[in-house]
Design a protein around this motif. Structure first.
Motif, short mmCIF file in Angstrom:
data_model
loop_
_atom_site.label_atom_id
_atom_site.label_comp_id
_atom_site.label_asym_id
_atom_site.label_seq_id
_atom_site.Cartn_x
_atom_site.Cartn_y
_atom_site.Cartn_z
N GLY A 174 29.45 104.81 7.07
CA GLY A 174 30.49 104.76 8.09
C GLY A 174 30.21 105.62 9.30
N GLU A 175 28.99 106.16 9.37
CA GLU A 175 28.66 107.06 10.48
C GLU A 175 27.57 106.45 11.35
N VAL A 176 27.67 106.68 12.69
CA VAL A 176 26.60 106.25 13.60
C VAL A 176 25.93 107.50 14.15
N ARG A 182 29.82 99.75 16.23
CA ARG A 182 31.05 100.44 15.77
C ARG A 182 31.70 99.67 14.62
N VAL A 183 31.70 98.32 14.74
CA VAL A 183 32.29 97.51 13.67
C VAL A 183 31.54 97.72 12.36
N LEU A 184 30.21 97.76 12.46
CA LEU A 184 29.39 97.97 11.25
C LEU A 184 29.77 99.30 10.59
N ALA A 185 29.95 100.32 11.40
CA ALA A 185 30.31 101.63 10.85
C ALA A 185 31.67 101.55 10.17
N GLU A 196 32.90 99.11 8.72
CA GLU A 196 32.75 98.41 7.44
C GLU A 196 32.06 99.28 6.39
N GLY A 197 31.66 100.49 6.79
CA GLY A 197 31.09 101.41 5.81
C GLY A 197 29.58 101.49 5.82
N LYS A 198 28.94 100.82 6.80
CA LYS A 198 27.48 100.93 6.86
C LYS A 198 27.09 102.23 7.54
N ALA A 199 25.94 102.77 7.15
CA ALA A 199 25.37 103.92 7.85
C ALA A 199 24.43 103.39 8.92
N VAL A 200 24.55 103.90 10.15
CA VAL A 200 23.72 103.40 11.25
C VAL A 200 22.96 104.57 11.86
N LEU A 201 21.63 104.39 11.97
CA LEU A 201 20.79 105.37 12.65
C LEU A 201 20.07 104.63 13.75
N LEU A 202 20.26 105.09 15.02
CA LEU A 202 19.63 104.34 16.09
C LEU A 202 18.90 105.25 17.05
N ALA A 203 17.75 104.76 17.55
CA ALA A 203 17.00 105.47 18.58
C ALA A 203 17.18 104.69 19.86
N THR A 204 17.61 105.36 20.92
CA THR A 204 17.82 104.62 22.16
C THR A 204 17.64 105.52 23.36
N SER A 205 17.23 104.90 24.49
CA SER A 205 17.19 105.64 25.74
C SER A 205 18.41 105.29 26.60
N ALA A 206 19.28 104.41 26.06
CA ALA A 206 20.50 104.04 26.79
C ALA A 206 21.59 105.06 26.48
N ASP A 242 30.52 106.37 23.48
CA ASP A 242 31.44 105.43 22.83
C ASP A 242 30.92 104.92 21.49
N VAL A 243 29.65 105.15 21.20
CA VAL A 243 29.03 104.52 20.02
C VAL A 243 28.74 105.53 18.91
N ALA A 244 28.16 106.67 19.30
CA ALA A 244 27.61 107.57 18.28
C ALA A 244 28.64 108.62 17.84
N ASP A 245 28.63 108.92 16.55
CA ASP A 245 29.42 110.05 16.05
C ASP A 245 28.67 111.36 16.26
N ARG A 246 27.35 111.28 16.05
CA ARG A 246 26.52 112.46 16.24
C ARG A 246 25.27 112.08 17.01
#
Lengths: 258, 248, 189
Positions: free
Chosen positions: A31-33, A176-179, A181-191, A197-201
């Motif tokens: 549930g975390e991004v 955000r919807v994926l999070a 739903e309980g998925k864990a999301v790890l993303l690398a981005t330059s945006a 608005d997207v990341a928790d941490r």
């Protein structure tokens, strides 16, 4: 519940002397991004490969420290055309490639594929040949293909690079919807402008090591702005000689609070 | 697609047996007979012209009736014609006819096969038949990788032309020019191998998986029997030719 | 076979087939259609090389059906390249080009009987013309056929070996080290 835990993980690519990751400790909960930011070559892509259990298992090299996962993961890599399976001659079959490899029954495959296509607004393209799609369309197909496998841990490496503004906005909302739903999301981005608005941490990587971890407010920090990782509005605020603390987003600036 | 759609394995069996018979059966009658069969197949309406044709092309060729068949026949004749010329140059007339009929059978059969065989159906059939997903991958991934790299090679050639590449100068100069064209193509392709492998791995294509067939093509018992019958015919012809009547 | 080596095969095959565009652009009488087979062998060993050779022949066959019997030549090329890689002959042009010339002889020895008995030595335009020339020079049929194959294979295989050597040395060491045979083929391990 932790989905991914890295404990002092260091990674060396084959035939290299200096590590691409240096003693990185990090966890991502269901549930975390969590967003990885940093300069090119700071280690974000490597960290995602380690988290996906692809490095060193598939590409070789050496891992010290530990990586533990609770869930099956799926990773979206940066260039979409290298990720096309080559075994599918329609978009629908391309998205179904992963679920079919998992050996799921046909009705479950169809349910997941249709859901993923709908989420990425790809249903109108379902019968197209993937070879005829644009870069942005292909990127959405790849994301759908990963989500159709229903991974508990979703890893994104520069997922918005090939997308236009509307496509990117759709993707950030979807994350955000994926999070939720309980998925864990790890993303690398330059945006970085999207991250408040997207990341928790936010995890700031420098030269393979964690330099700082915090809320997205980190991206309005003076040091982050110096490193080119500040949001646009924070960077402008700072360049204009206005006093710190800098606002993180336009909304913050308008409301007059940092 | 109109007409009967044979199972991909049936198409492959026919494409293997016809040319084999052309070489096994005594010349020139045997090869003449196989050629007639191959030409009739080539003219069969309905099959599409090329594998993986883009929708734009497909609309041009899916024109109903005999036109696609005639186009295929022309392709077969154009491919086979130089052989006849060179055969005549190198051999006497009976040998020319014997080898020419065989080569033309082979050419016509394959032109038909390429038109009739849908790679997607072949991959599905292989998976359904319990082949390793890896083997099916090799076949299908090659089909999709070849046009991508060909297009990239063409772009590199055009970019170098803009920078003054020309097919003139001595052999060493041309070899250097060739190296300047080939190296970026090969190196960029090799760099992608890793990402392709990672993508396949994350999408579950790992050795030993039991993949779900998505839409296995129907394989009626009659077709299976026909395939074995064709192979048997081939075997009988081989035995007759080399054991029973070796000098006929 | 690991997924990485599996993924190399379609790419190596596509390299063999795409290089014809580069050859056409400089108007040289080369094929380079065994580049992928030799490269795959030098990077990943004989199994991957042979598989690349077979897939290359299969795809070529769809373009021109008379290519299929020459799948034997692709397999021989892979085995020869394996021996060359084991000996580290891709370490420089000085070792690679003679090795390529040797392959030219072996490849024409392999293709001659196929070409002669299956096609009456008329496989492709260039080889057939060279065969006609050999016949005009008074060579017997099989000899003329070998002459034709040899003339067209000799330079091609040397150029292919040189190209593969360039590619191996052009790879970053970090990338090369991920393929099981690359460093040994270059004489570096």
């Amino acid at each position: 519940m932790k989905s991914l835990t890295l404990d002092r993980a260091s990674f060396w690519y084959a035939a290299t002397q200096s590590p691409a990751l240096r003693a990185v400790s990090l966890d991502v909960a269901q549930g975390e991004v969590v967003a990885l930011v940093g300069a090119l070559g700071a280690g974000a892509s490597t960290l995602l490969l380690v988290a996906a259990d692809l490095a060193p298992r598939v590409i070789g090299g050496r891992l010290e420290g530990s990586m533990t996962r609770r869930d099956r993961s799926g990773i979206v890599l940066p260039t979409p055309w290298t990720q096309i399976s080559g075994m599918a001659f329609t978009v629908w079959d391309e998205v179904a490639f992963g679920p079919a490899n998992l050996g799921w029954p046909t009705h479950e495959i169809a349910r997941q594929v249709n859901r993923a296509l709908e989420r990425l607004e790809l249903l109108p393209l379902a019968s197209r040949d993937p070879a005829t799609l644009s870069g942005g369309e292909l990127q959405r197909v790849i994301i759908a293909a990963i989500l159709a496998m229903d991974p508990g841990l979703v890893l994104f490496d520069e997922p918005a690079a090939e997308l236009d503004a509307a496509g990117a906005a759709m993707l950030w909302q979807l994350i955000r919807v994926l999070a939720r739903e309980g998925k864990a999301v790890l993303l690398a981005t330059s945006a970085v402008d999207a991250l408040p608005d997207v990341a928790d941490r936010v995890v700031w990587l420098e030269d393979g090591a964690v330099r700082a971890v915090g809320t997205p407010d980190l991206l309005a920090d003076g040091a982050a702005c110096d490193a080119g990782l500040g949001t646009s509005i924070a960077t402008v605020w700072r360049a204009g000689g206005l006093p710190a603390p800098y606002p993180l987003t336009v909304a913050h600036a308008v409301r007059g609070r940092p | 697609m109109t007409g009967v759609r044979l199972h991909p394995f049936t198409l492959l069996t026919i494409a293997a047996v016809l040319p084999a018979l052309a070489w096994i059966l005594p010349a020139p009658d045997g090869a003449a007979a196989t050629l007639v069969v191959a030409l009739v197949l080539t003219l069969t309406p309905g099959a599409k012209l090329t594998p993986g044709a883009s929708p734009g092309n497909a609309s041009l060729w899916s024109f109903p009736g005999w036109r696609p068949g005639l186009v295929r026949l022309r392709t077969a004749v154009v491919t086979a014609a130089p052989f006849w010329l060179f055969l005549l140059l190198l051999h006497d007339v009976p040998t020319t006819i014997a080898i020419g009929l065989r080569v033309t059978t082979m050419v016509a059969t394959f032109v038909w096969l390429v038109a009739a065989l849908d790679p997607a159906r072949l991959v599905e059939a292989m998976v359904a038949a319990g082949w390793s997903a890896s083997v099916a991958y090799l076949l299908a991934a090659t089909f999709s990788a070849v046009p991508v790299l060909k297009a990239r090679a063409q772009r590199i050639v055009e970019a170098q032309r803009c920078r003054g590449l020309s097919p003139r100068g001595g052999i060493p100069a041309r070899l250097r020019a060739l190296r300047a064209l080939a190296l970026p193509l090969v190196l960029s392709a090799l760099h992608e191998v890793d990402e392709r492998a990672l993508a396949l791995e994350t999408r579950g294509l790992v050795p030993g998986i039991r993949r779900t067939p998505l839409a296995p093509p129907p394989d009626p018992a009659a077709e299976r029997a026909a395939r074995w019958a064709l192979l048997l015919v081939c075997l009988v012809a081989l035995v007759r030719r080399f054991i029973v009547q070796p000098f006929s | 076979m690991s997924i990485r080596l599996l993924a190399l095969i379609p790419v190596a095959t596509a390299i063999s087939l795409a290089l014809s565009a580069a050859v056409d652009a400089v108007a040289l009488p080369l094929f380079l259609d065994t580049t992928g087979t030799i490269l795959a062998t030098a990077l990943a060993g004989p199994g991957v090389g042979i598989a690349t050779g077979i897939v290359t022949s299969a795809v070529n066959t769809l373009r021109n059906p008379t290519f299929w019997p020459f799948v034997v030549v692709q397999i021989i090329v892979a085995l020869y390249a394996w021996v060359a890689a084991r000996a580290g002959l891709f370490r420089s042009f000085r070792t690679a080009i003679p090795a390529g010339l040797g392959l030219g002889v072996i490849a024409s020895l392999t293709s001659t009987p196929i070409s002669y008995f299956v096609f009456g030595c008329t496989t492709t335009g260039g080889i057939a013309l060279a065969t006609a020339l050999g016949k005009a020079l008074g060579l017997p049929p099989l000899g003329a056929c070998f002459f034709g194959s040899f003339v067209s294979d000799f330079g091609d295989k040397a150029a292919t070996f040189a190209l593969v050597t360039s590619v191996l040395h052009g790879l970053p060491r970090r990338t090369a080290a991920r393929f099981p045979w690359a460093l040994r083929a270059m004489g570096a391990a």
